[in-house]
Design a protein around this motif. Structure first.
Motif, PDB file in Angstrom:
ATOM      1  N   THR A  53      54.020  39.390  57.680  1.00 24.71           N
ATOM      2  CA  THR A  53      52.703  38.752  57.805  1.00 24.71           C
ATOM      3  C   THR A  53      52.672  37.612  58.814  1.00 24.71           C
ATOM      4  O   THR A  53      51.609  37.294  59.351  1.00 24.71           O
ATOM      5  CB  THR A  53      52.221  38.199  56.438  1.00 24.71           C
ATOM      6  N   ALA A  58      45.548  36.791  59.636  1.00 23.65           N
ATOM      7  CA  ALA A  58      45.597  36.903  58.174  1.00 23.65           C
ATOM      8  C   ALA A  58      44.398  37.688  57.648  1.00 23.65           C
ATOM      9  O   ALA A  58      43.263  37.490  58.077  1.00 23.65           O
ATOM     10  CB  ALA A  58      45.616  35.512  57.544  1.00 23.65           C
ATOM     11  N   PRO A  60      43.812  38.306  53.822  1.00 26.33           N
ATOM     12  CA  PRO A  60      44.322  38.223  52.445  1.00 26.33           C
ATOM     13  C   PRO A  60      43.896  39.389  51.565  1.00 26.33           C
ATOM     14  O   PRO A  60      44.701  39.886  50.767  1.00 26.33           O
ATOM     15  CB  PRO A  60      43.742  36.896  51.934  1.00 26.33           C
ATOM     16  N   TRP A  61      42.643  39.812  51.699  1.00 27.54           N
ATOM     17  CA  TRP A  61      42.161  40.885  50.826  1.00 27.54           C
ATOM     18  C   TRP A  61      42.870  42.196  51.138  1.00 27.54           C
ATOM     19  O   TRP A  61      43.225  42.959  50.231  1.00 27.54           O
ATOM     20  CB  TRP A  61      40.651  41.043  50.984  1.00 27.54           C
ATOM     21  N   THR A 139      48.844  35.776  48.571  1.00 35.19           N
ATOM     22  CA  THR A 139      47.489  36.079  49.035  1.00 35.19           C
ATOM     23  C   THR A 139      46.679  34.810  49.208  1.00 35.19           C
ATOM     24  O   THR A 139      45.971  34.629  50.216  1.00 35.19           O
ATOM     25  CB  THR A 139      46.785  37.014  48.032  1.00 35.19           C
ATOM     26  N   LEU A 142      47.568  32.920  52.295  1.00 36.65           N
ATOM     27  CA  LEU A 142      47.108  33.545  53.534  1.00 36.65           C
ATOM     28  C   LEU A 142      45.720  33.062  53.961  1.00 36.65           C
ATOM     29  O   LEU A 142      45.320  33.259  55.111  1.00 36.65           O
ATOM     30  CB  LEU A 142      47.098  35.068  53.396  1.00 36.65           C
ATOM     31  N   PHE A 143      44.994  32.434  53.063  1.00 36.85           N
ATOM     32  CA  PHE A 143      43.692  31.870  53.430  1.00 36.85           C
ATOM     33  C   PHE A 143      43.858  30.605  54.277  1.00 36.85           C
ATOM     34  O   PHE A 143      42.907  30.134  54.896  1.00 36.85           O
ATOM     35  CB  PHE A 143      42.871  31.541  52.177  1.00 36.85           C
ATOM     36  N   ARG A 149      51.217  27.502  56.023  1.00 41.59           N
ATOM     37  CA  ARG A 149      51.552  28.504  54.999  1.00 41.59           C
ATOM     38  C   ARG A 149      52.948  28.334  54.424  1.00 41.59           C
ATOM     39  O   ARG A 149      53.138  28.392  53.197  1.00 41.59           O
ATOM     40  CB  ARG A 149      51.400  29.920  55.577  1.00 41.59           C
TER      41      ARG A 149
END
Length: 346
Positions: A53, A58, A60-61, A139, A142-143, A149
Motif C-alpha cells: 500500500t 490510498a 481505504p474502502w 483501513t 489509510l484515510f 501513516r
C-alpha cells in the motif's frame, strides 16, 4: 515487479509448521513450537500490508473490500463444513465448541471466549479475528496523509496492546492481546525494506538462524513469558533476515515451496477438517502406529494444498479477476522505479 520469494517460502513453512503442531498434539508429541507459525504469519501480514500500500494512492474502502473478499469466503466455507462435521461426528472434533451463538459469532470474527481466549468454530480461526482487527486499523490509517501513516499505525497498535493490561476480562482484553504487536513488527520491517535498507548477507542469514534458535530454545524460557516475546521476536528476526538476505543475494524460486506459499491460507484453514478425515482413513486401513503421525501429516498438507487448487484459487479468480495484460503492462511501466511490491497477496 520483483516477487519476494522468501516471503512465499516462509508462508508455506509457517502453514506446514502449524499442521505439524496439531498432528504432534494429536499424538502427544513435543512439537509445540510449530504453533509459532502463527506468529510468523502475523509479522508477514504487517510486512505485506505495508509494502503493498505504501507509495500508492490510498483507497481505504477498496483495501478493506479486498481483504474481506480474500479472507472471508473460504473461512465461511470451512466453518460451515466444520459445523457439519461436528454435528455428524462430534467425537472426531475434540476441543471444538458448537453453539448457534458461536457459529454466528465465528462468521463475524466475534466467537465465544473460553478462559479469556477467542474460540471460534474453526479453532485455528482465532488468528483471523486478529487479522481482521489489524485490517480495520490499517483501513482507518489509510484515510490519513501518507507521511502520517507509519507513526499513527505503529502507535495505534502499541496503544491497543497497552490497553490489554488495564481492561477488564472480556472481548476488549482478548482483542488487545500483546500478540498484536507482531503486526507492528512486520510493518516496521516493510518500511525499512521499502526505504531500500540493506544488510550484508551474513548478517541477514545470522538473523534467520538466530530466530530459529530462539524458537527451538523456547522451552528454556519462562512458561509465563508473553507469546509476543517468546515467539514474536524470533518471528520478526526470521522475516526480516529472510527478506534482507534475498535482497543481498536474489535467487530463482523453486516450484514446491512457492506453491506451498501460494496455498498457505488453504493449508492453514483446511488442515484440521482434512486432518480428521485423514486420521479416520489411516486408522481404518491399519497403518502401523509408528507411521501414523507422518502419514497423517503428509496427507493433510497434500489434500489441503489440493483444496487450494479446487476451491480457493477459483474463488480468487472470481472475486479478484486479473486486469487485462495491456493494462497491467501500462501500470507496471508507470510504476517503474517505484518500490518493489511483488506477488504479496495475504
Amino acid at each position: 515487479m520483483t516477487s519476494i520469494h522468501s516471503i512465499q517460502y516462509l508462508r508455506g513453512l509457517a502453514a506446514c509448521a502449524v499442521v505439524c503442531f496439531h498432528v504432534s498434539e494429536q499424538f502427544g508429541g513435543p512439537f509445540n513450537v510449530g504453533a509459532a507459525g502463527v506468529d510468523v504469519f502475523f509479522v508477514i501480514s504487517g510486512f505485506i500490508m505495508w509494502v503493498t500500500t505504501a507509495g500508492r494512492t490510498a483507497d481505504p474502502w477498496r483495501f478493506m473490500g479486498r481483504r474481506i473478499t480474500r479472507i472471508v469466503p473460504l473461512y465461511w466455507i470451512v466453518t460451515l463444513l466444520t459445523v457439519a462435521g461436528i454435528l455428524i461426528k462430534p467425537q472426531f472434533f475434540y476441543g471444538h465448541f458448537f453453539s448457534v451463538a458461536n457459529f454466528v459469532g465465528s462468521l463475524f470474527f466475534l466467537p465465544v471466549l473460553q478462559e479469556g481466549a477467542l474460540h471460534p468454530i474453526v479453532i485455528q480461526g482465532w488468528t483471523l479475528c486478529y487479522e481482521m482487527m489489524f485490517y480495520l486499523v490499517f483501513t482507518l490509517v489509510l484515510f490519513l496523509s501518507e507521511r502520517w501513516r507509519f507513526g499513527v499505525l505503529v502507535s495505534a497498535l502499541v496503544a491497543i496492546v497497552a490497553l490489554h493490561f488495564v481492561l477488564p476480562a472480556g472481548y476488549a482484553q482478548a482483542f488487545t492481546d500483546p500478540v498484536v504487536i507482531e503486526f507492528a513488527a512486520g510493518v516496521a520491517v516493510g518500511r525499512l525494506w521499502l526505504q531500500g535498507a540493506r544488510l550484508p548477507l551474513g548478517v541477514a542469514l545470522a538473523m534467520v538462524v538466530l530466530g530459529f534458535l530462539l524458537l527451538a530454545a523456547g522451552p528454556l524460557f519462562d512458561a509465563g513469558m508473553a507469546r509476543a516475546l517468546r515467539w514474536g521476536v524470533p518471528a520478526a528476526l526470521i522475516v526480516a533476515g529472510a527478506v534482507f538476505a534475498e535482497r543481498a543475494r536474489p535467487f530463482k524460486p523453486a516450484a514446491l515451496p512457492t506453491f506451498l506459499g501460494d496455498a498457505s491460507y488453504s493449508i492453514y484453514l483446511w488442515h484440521v477438517v482434512v486432518g480428521v478425515l485423514a486420521t479416520g482413513v489411516v486408522l481404518r486401513i491399519g497403518i502401523p502406529s509408528a507411521l501414523q503421525p507422518a502419514t497423517i501429516l503428509v496427507a493433510t498438507v497434500a489434500l489441503s494444498a489440493m483444496l487450494y487448487l479446487i476451491v480457493e484459487k477459483p474463488l480468487i479468480g472470481l472475486l479478484h479477476p486479473q486486469r487485462p495484460k495491456s493494462v497491467v503492462k501500462a501500470s507496471n511501466a508507470a510504476a517503474a522505479g517505484a518500490a518493489e511490491r511483488g506477488r504479496l497477496q495475504a
